[in-house]
Scaffold this motif. Structure first.
Motif, PDB file in Angstrom:
ATOM      1  N   ILE A  78       8.724  -6.103   2.073  1.00  0.00           N
ATOM      2  CA  ILE A  78       8.566  -5.326   0.849  1.00  0.00           C
ATOM      3  C   ILE A  78       8.047  -6.208  -0.286  1.00  0.00           C
ATOM      4  O   ILE A  78       7.148  -5.814  -1.023  1.00  0.00           O
ATOM      5  CB  ILE A  78       9.883  -4.626   0.465  1.00  0.00           C
ATOM      6  N   LEU A 104       4.294  -6.662   0.463  1.00  0.00           N
ATOM      7  CA  LEU A 104       3.511  -5.432   0.314  1.00  0.00           C
ATOM      8  C   LEU A 104       3.400  -4.997  -1.141  1.00  0.00           C
ATOM      9  O   LEU A 104       2.368  -4.483  -1.563  1.00  0.00           O
ATOM     10  CB  LEU A 104       4.119  -4.308   1.138  1.00  0.00           C
ATOM     11  N   GLU A 105       4.470  -5.200  -1.902  1.00  0.00           N
ATOM     12  CA  GLU A 105       4.483  -4.761  -3.295  1.00  0.00           C
ATOM     13  C   GLU A 105       4.079  -5.864  -4.270  1.00  0.00           C
ATOM     14  O   GLU A 105       4.140  -5.671  -5.481  1.00  0.00           O
ATOM     15  CB  GLU A 105       5.852  -4.199  -3.641  1.00  0.00           C
ATOM     16  N   VAL A 117      11.650  -0.178   5.268  1.00  0.00           N
ATOM     17  CA  VAL A 117      10.384  -0.399   4.571  1.00  0.00           C
ATOM     18  C   VAL A 117       9.726   0.937   4.211  1.00  0.00           C
ATOM     19  O   VAL A 117       9.174   1.093   3.123  1.00  0.00           O
ATOM     20  CB  VAL A 117       9.431  -1.275   5.423  1.00  0.00           C
ATOM     21  N   LEU A 118       9.805   1.914   5.095  1.00  0.00           N
ATOM     22  CA  LEU A 118       9.164   3.205   4.861  1.00  0.00           C
ATOM     23  C   LEU A 118       9.961   4.130   3.945  1.00  0.00           C
ATOM     24  O   LEU A 118       9.424   5.114   3.441  1.00  0.00           O
ATOM     25  CB  LEU A 118       8.899   3.901   6.194  1.00  0.00           C
ATOM     26  N   TYR A 163       1.852   1.221   4.710  1.00  0.00           N
ATOM     27  CA  TYR A 163       2.980   0.387   5.152  1.00  0.00           C
ATOM     28  C   TYR A 163       3.127   0.436   6.673  1.00  0.00           C
ATOM     29  O   TYR A 163       3.351  -0.580   7.312  1.00  0.00           O
ATOM     30  CB  TYR A 163       4.273   0.870   4.499  1.00  0.00           C
ATOM     31  N   ARG A 164       3.014   1.638   7.229  1.00  0.00           N
ATOM     32  CA  ARG A 164       3.159   1.806   8.670  1.00  0.00           C
ATOM     33  C   ARG A 164       2.089   1.010   9.410  1.00  0.00           C
ATOM     34  O   ARG A 164       2.359   0.376  10.425  1.00  0.00           O
ATOM     35  CB  ARG A 164       3.094   3.290   9.026  1.00  0.00           C
ATOM     36  N   THR A 214       0.601  -1.658   8.419  1.00  0.00           N
ATOM     37  CA  THR A 214       0.881  -3.085   8.279  1.00  0.00           C
ATOM     38  C   THR A 214       1.949  -3.492   9.256  1.00  0.00           C
ATOM     39  O   THR A 214       1.864  -4.503   9.898  1.00  0.00           O
ATOM     40  CB  THR A 214       1.338  -3.408   6.829  1.00  0.00           C
TER      41      THR A 214
END
Length: 79
Positions: free
Chosen positions: A23, A26-27, A60-61, A76-77, A79
Motif C-alpha cells: 500500500i 502503490l499510494e 490491499v483491495l 491494484y489487482r 500489480t
C-alpha cells in the motif's frame, strides 16, 4: 527514513510481502513509499521473487472497493 538495503540477500530470494509495504508503494506514501521502493524495483528487475497471502490481497483491495473505485481496484489487482 532510509530506503531498505537489500545487500546480503541470497541470489533469487523469495520474499513474503505484507500489506503495508504494498500500500505504501502503490499510494506513494511520502515517508514509507521510498523506504520500500528498492524491494519493488529489485522485483521488477527480476532480482527477487514475491509471495503474498490471500489475506494481503484482500487487505490491499479493501480501500479501493470501500470507496467504489473499480479502476483503482483493477490497477491494484494487476500489480
Amino acid at each position: 527514513m532510509e530506503p531498505l538495503n537489500l545487500d546480503g540477500l541470497p541470489d533469487d530470494p523469495l520474499l513474503l510481502i505484507d500489506t503495508a509495504p504494498i500500500i505504501y508503494t502503490l499510494e506513494a506514501h511520502p515517508t514509507f513509499g521510498p523506504r520500500f521502493r528498492p524491494v519493488f524495483e529489485a522485483h521488477a528487475a527480476g532480482k527477487l521473487r514475491f509471495a503474498v497471502t490471500a489475506i494481503t490481497i484482500a487487505e490491499v483491495l479493501t480501500g479501493p472497493f470501500q470507496v467504489g473505485d473499480d479502476e483503482l481496484a483493477s490497477r491494484y489487482r494487476a500489480t
